[in-house]
Write an enzyme that holds these catalytic residues in place. Structure first.
Site, PDB file in Angstrom:
ATOM      1  N   THR A 143       1.022  -1.203   0.053  1.00 18.36           N
ATOM      2  CA  THR A 143       0.051  -0.100  -0.060  1.00 18.36           C
ATOM      3  C   THR A 143       0.745   1.021  -0.075  1.00 18.36           C
ATOM      4  OG1 THR A 143      -0.111   0.149   2.361  1.00 18.36           O
ATOM      5  CG2 THR A 143      -1.915  -1.237   1.410  1.00 18.36           C
ATOM      6  N   GLU A 173      -5.677  -4.211   0.496  1.00 20.30           N
ATOM      7  CA  GLU A 173      -5.750  -5.272   1.434  1.00 20.30           C
ATOM      8  C   GLU A 173      -6.991  -6.252   1.058  1.00 20.30           C
ATOM      9  OE1 GLU A 173      -5.287  -2.077   2.116  1.00 20.30           O
ATOM     10  OE2 GLU A 173      -3.999  -1.636   3.850  1.00 20.30           O
ATOM     11  N   LYS A 191     -13.322  17.360  12.567  1.00 20.50           N
ATOM     12  CA  LYS A 191     -14.085  17.267  13.768  1.00 20.50           C
ATOM     13  C   LYS A 191     -14.163  18.595  14.463  1.00 20.50           C
ATOM     14  CE  LYS A 191     -12.009  12.744  14.696  1.00 20.50           C
ATOM     15  NZ  LYS A 191     -10.529  12.585  13.980  1.00 20.50           N
TER      16      LYS A 191
HETATM   17  P1  ADP Z   1      -3.435   2.945  -1.177  1.00 20.56           P
HETATM   18  O1  ADP Z   1      -3.708   3.284   0.262  1.00 20.56           O
HETATM   19  O2  ADP Z   1      -2.257   2.443  -1.421  1.00 20.56           O
HETATM   20  O3  ADP Z   1      -3.589   4.628  -1.985  1.00 20.56           O
HETATM   21  P2  ADP Z   1      -5.758   1.474  -1.712  1.00 20.56           P
HETATM   22  O4  ADP Z   1      -6.300   1.585  -3.141  1.00 20.56           O
HETATM   23  O5  ADP Z   1      -5.745   0.529  -1.098  1.00 20.56           O
HETATM   24  O6  ADP Z   1      -4.327   2.352  -2.151  1.00 20.56           O
HETATM   25  O7  ADP Z   1      -6.598   2.741  -0.988  1.00 20.56           O
HETATM   26  C1  ADP Z   1      -7.837   2.124  -0.251  1.00 20.56           C
HETATM   27  C2  ADP Z   1      -8.339   3.246  -0.063  1.00 20.56           C
HETATM   28  O8  ADP Z   1      -8.848   4.140  -0.818  1.00 20.56           O
HETATM   29  C3  ADP Z   1      -9.714   3.171   0.842  1.00 20.56           C
HETATM   30  O9  ADP Z   1      -9.572   2.657   2.246  1.00 20.56           O
HETATM   31  C4  ADP Z   1     -10.516   4.494   0.675  1.00 20.56           C
HETATM   32  O10 ADP Z   1     -10.276   5.162   1.776  1.00 20.56           O
HETATM   33  C5  ADP Z   1     -10.044   4.802  -0.570  1.00 20.56           C
HETATM   34  N1  ADP Z   1     -11.116   4.358  -1.529  1.00 20.56           N
HETATM   35  C6  ADP Z   1     -11.091   3.560  -2.503  1.00 20.56           C
HETATM   36  N2  ADP Z   1     -12.231   3.687  -3.145  1.00 20.56           N
HETATM   37  C7  ADP Z   1     -12.796   4.697  -2.853  1.00 20.56           C
HETATM   38  C8  ADP Z   1     -14.187   5.393  -3.313  1.00 20.56           C
HETATM   39  N3  ADP Z   1     -14.796   4.803  -4.366  1.00 20.56           N
HETATM   40  N4  ADP Z   1     -14.544   6.482  -2.788  1.00 20.56           N
HETATM   41  C9  ADP Z   1     -13.878   7.042  -1.525  1.00 20.56           C
HETATM   42  N5  ADP Z   1     -12.707   6.428  -1.214  1.00 20.56           N
HETATM   43  C10 ADP Z   1     -12.142   5.471  -1.989  1.00 20.56           C
END
Ligand code: ADP
Length: 540
Positions: free
Chosen positions: A180, A325, A433
Site C-alpha cells: 500500500t 488489502e 472534527k
Molecule cells: P493506497 O492506500 O495504497 O493508496 P488503496 O487503493 O488500497 O491504496 O486505498 C484504499 C483506500 O482508498 C480506501 O480505504 C478508501 O479510503 C479509498 N477509496 C477507495 N475507493 C474509494 C471510493 N470509491 N470512494 C472513496 N474512497 C475510496
C-alpha cells in the site's frame, strides 16, 4: 473434488476456451501489439522456463516496475505459475520508497519497463537483494545501461520452449505481493495467495460485481501495479473478454483513441483519469461510441462527473470501493430492481455511494467500543471487513493494530443502508472534527466540484481555537475563471448545513496526489496547519 484454486488455471481456461481472443497493448516502445490468449500462454510458459533456468524457486519474490502491457501480463502468469511471487511495485512512489519496498520484499530479480531504466539505475546501489535486472523490451530497443546484470526480456524468453506443465501447487501458496502506498509511515506489503486470487477473480466476474463477459472488450486503465489492476487482468481471461492494455499513455486523448479503435465496452480507473478524459472529450467535442460501463474507484467519484458520462456519453458509471488489502474489490454500485427507472437525480444519489456489498466480502460498521451500528444509511462508524480475499496481516507481520477479532479495520468511516449500499463518510484521518461533530471532507469536495468552474477540490481540517478543527477548501479553478472566495461560499451555502461551510477558500494552481492518485491530504494538512482562518479572530 479436491482441486486447488490456481492462477495457472485462469490462463489455461483463456487459452483453451478463448484461444483466439485478443490481447491488445500499447507498447512502451510505441506501436500497438496484438496477440491472443493462446500466444500469451505460450509466452508465459517460456518465461516460466527462463525463470527456472535463472534459479528462481517457489516463494522467491520477483519485482516488476511496469505499465499495463502484454509483457507485464505474461510476467504475472509466468512468475506466479511456477510458485514464485510477482511483486508489483508502484513506480510513482518516491525513489526511497521504491528501494525500501524492493529491499523489504527481498526481490531477487527486477523486471522493468524502458521508462524506468534511468530511475532504477539511480537506485541499483541501494537494492541489496536484486541479482539481475530484466528490461521488458527487445534487442533493438535494449538500452546501454549501467544496471548490473541487465538482461533483455525478449532474448530471455526467446531462448526457451513453450513446453512446460504448470505445477500443481497448494492453493495457499503465495502468488503476488503489493505494497500500500503508505501515505503515513512505511509502505506495508499485502501478500496474496493463489486461492485468494482465484476467489477474487470469480467474485469480480459475477454480474453484479463487474460482470465481465466474453463479448466484452475490457480496458484496465488502473495500472497493474495498483492492486492487481483491480483484478481485471485475471477477470478478463477468466471471462474470455478481449483485453486492451493502454501502456504508459494515460492522458485523455490516448485513452480515448484506444477505446474507440479497439471498441472498448468496459473500463476501470481512478476519478483523476476520468476527469482528464472528460476534459478531453469536452474540448475535442468527441463522444464515446462503444463504452458501456465505466468503473471508478480509489477515491470518491464526483457526482457531476458521473452525470456527465451518463448524459453526454450514455456510459453507465459504476462506483466501486476497495483496498489493496482486499485484493482489492469490496463494493460495486450496480443498480437493484427498480433503480434504473428512478428519476436521474435519485439515480445519481445512489451512484454517489461507493456501491453495495458483494458476495464473499462481509462488512459491518462499529462505534468506538466495537459495537455494531444499524444498517440504516444514517449511522456511521468504522468500516470493518472480512472474507477469503481480505488479508489477515501485513507482510512480515507489520501493522497488526488493523486486525481485530478476525476483522480488518479499513480506516474508512462509512454508512450502510438497507439496500446494502455503503457510503464512505470519510477516511478516518481526514474527517473534520468541529465542535464534537464530524464534517465529511469527501461530501464537501463532491459538492464543490459540481461548480462548473471548479476542476478539482480538496477539503482539509485546519486547527481552530474554538471548534478544534474547521474545514479549509482548496480549489483548482478552470483556466480563465474569475471565481472567488465569496462566490464559492455562496454556491455551497444552499447545499450544505451552515456549520459545514468552509472557513476559508484558497485557490491553488494544482493539488498534490499520492502514487495511487488520491489527494495527498497529509501533506496539505502540514502545509496549511498555520493558515490564518478569517474566522479565528472572531472566535477569540
Ligand atoms: P493506497 O492506500 O495504497 O493508496 P488503496 O487503493 O488500497 O491504496 O486505498 C484504499 C483506500 O482508498 C480506501 O480505504 C478508501 O479510503 C479509498 N477509496 C477507495 N475507493 C474509494 C471510493 N470509491 N470512494 C472513496 N474512497 C475510496
Amino acid at each position: 473434488m479436491d482441486r486447488p484454486l490456481l492462477i495457472s488455471t485462469i490462463m489455461d481456461f483463456a487459452a483453451d476456451y478463448h484461444g483466439e481472443r485478443e490481447i491488445v497493448s500499447r507498447t512502451v516502445e510505441g506501436p500497438i501489439h496484438r496477440y491472443t490468449y493462446r500466444d500469451a500462454r505460450d509466452r508465459a510458459k517460456k518465461l516460466a522456463n527462463a525463470l527456472l533456468r535463472l534459479g528462481v524457486r517457489e516463494g522467491d519474490r520477483i519485482g516488476t516496475l511496469a505499465w499495463n502491457t502484454c509483457r507485464h501480463f505474461e510476467a504475472y502468469y509466468g512468475i506466479s505459475g511456477i510458485g514464485a511471487i510477482c511483486h508489483t511495485i508502484n513506480p510513482r512512489l518516491f525513489s526511497e520508497q521504491i528501494s525500501y519496498i524492493a529491499n523489504h520484499a527481498e526481490d531477487s530479480y527486477l523486471f522493468l519497463d524502458l521508462t524506468f531504466v534511468e530511475l532504477v539505475e539511480g537506485l541499483a546501489d541501494s537494492l541489496s537483494s536484486v541479482k539481475a535486472y530484466v528490461v521488458l523490451t527487445d534487442e533493438t530497443h535494449m538500452p546501454d545501461t549501467s544496471l548490473p546484470n541487465a538482461m533483455c526480456y525478449e532474448t530471455l524468453v526467446g531462448a526457451e520452449s513453450a513446453g512446460y506443465e504448470w505445477p500443481e501447487l497448494d492453493e495457499w501458496t503465495a502468488s503476488s505481493l503489493c505494497y500500500t502506498s503508505g501515505t503515513t509511515g512505511n509502505p506495508k506489503g499485502v501478500l496474496y495467495t493463489h486461492r485468494s486470487t482465484v476467489l477474487h477473480t470469480m467474485m469480480v466476474c459475477m454480474s453484479d460485481t463487474l460482470g465481465l463477459r466474453s463479448v466484452d472488450v475490457v480496458m484496465p486503465v488502473v495500472p497493474m501495479f495498483h492492486a492487481n489492476a483491480w483484478g481485471l487482468v485475471y477477470g478478463a481471461p477468466a471471462a474470455g473478454s478481449k483485453l486492451v492494455l493502454p501502456g504508459r499513455q494515460l492522458d485523455g486523448e490516448s485513452v480515448y483513441e484506444l477505446m474507440e479503435s479497439e471498441k472498448v465496452t468496459f473500463t476501470a480507473g481512478v476519478p483523476t483519469v476520468w476527469l482528464a478524459l472528460a476534459q478531453y472529450l469536452r474540448g475535442s467535442k468527441s463522444t464515446l461510441t462503444t463504452l458501456e460501463r465505466l468503473v471508478s474507484g480509489g477515491s470518491a467519484m464526483p457526482r457531476a462527473l458521473t452525470q456527465e458520462y451518463e448524459e453526454d456519453h450514455n456510459t453507465r458509471v459504476i462506483h466501486a470501493w476497495g483496498m489493496t488489502e482486499m485484493s482489492p474489490i469490496g463494493t460495486t454500485g450496480n443498480f437493484k430492481p427498480g433503480m434504473t427507472e428512478l428519476p436521474a437525480e435519485q439515480r445519481y444519489d445512489i451512484q454517489a455511494k461507493q456501491g453495495r456489498g458483494i458476495f464473499g466480502v462481509e462488512m459491518k460498521i462499529v462505534d468506538d467500543d466495537g459495537n455494531e451500528l444499524p444498517r440504516d444509511g444514517e449511522a456511521f462508524g468504522d468500516l470493518m471487513v472480512r472474507g477469503g480475499t481480505v488479508c489477515d496481516g501485513y507482510y512480515k507481520g507489520e501493522g497488526g493494530e488493523s486486525f481485530i477479532d478476525g476483522w480488518f479495520k479499513t480506516g474508512d468511516v462509512a454508512t450502510l443502508d438497507p439496500d446494502g449500499f455503503m457510503q464512505i463518510v470519510d477516511r478516518s484521518k481526514d474527517v473534520i472534527k468541529s465542535g464534537g461533530e464530524w464534517i465529511s471532507s469527501i461530501d464537501l469536495e463532491n459538492i464543490a466540484v459540481g461548480h462548473p468552474e471548479v476542476v478539482e477540490a480538496c477539503v482539509i481540517a485546519v486547527p481552530h481555537p474554538k471548534w478544534d478543527e474547521r474545514p479549509l477548501l482548496l480549489i483548482v479553478k478552470a483556466k480563465g475563471s474569475g471565481l472567488d472566495r465569496n462566490a464559492m461560499v455562496e454556491y455551497l451555502s444552499d447545499k450544505v448545513a451552515k456549520w459545514w461551510l468552509p472557513d476559508d477558500v484558497v485557490f491553488v494552481p494544482e493539488l498534490p496526489h499520492t502514487a495511487t492518485g488520491k489527494l495527498l491530504k497529509s501533506q496539505l494538512r502540514e502545509d496549511y496547519r498555520d493558515h490564518a482562518l478569517p474566522t479565528i479572530d472572531a472566535a477569540e
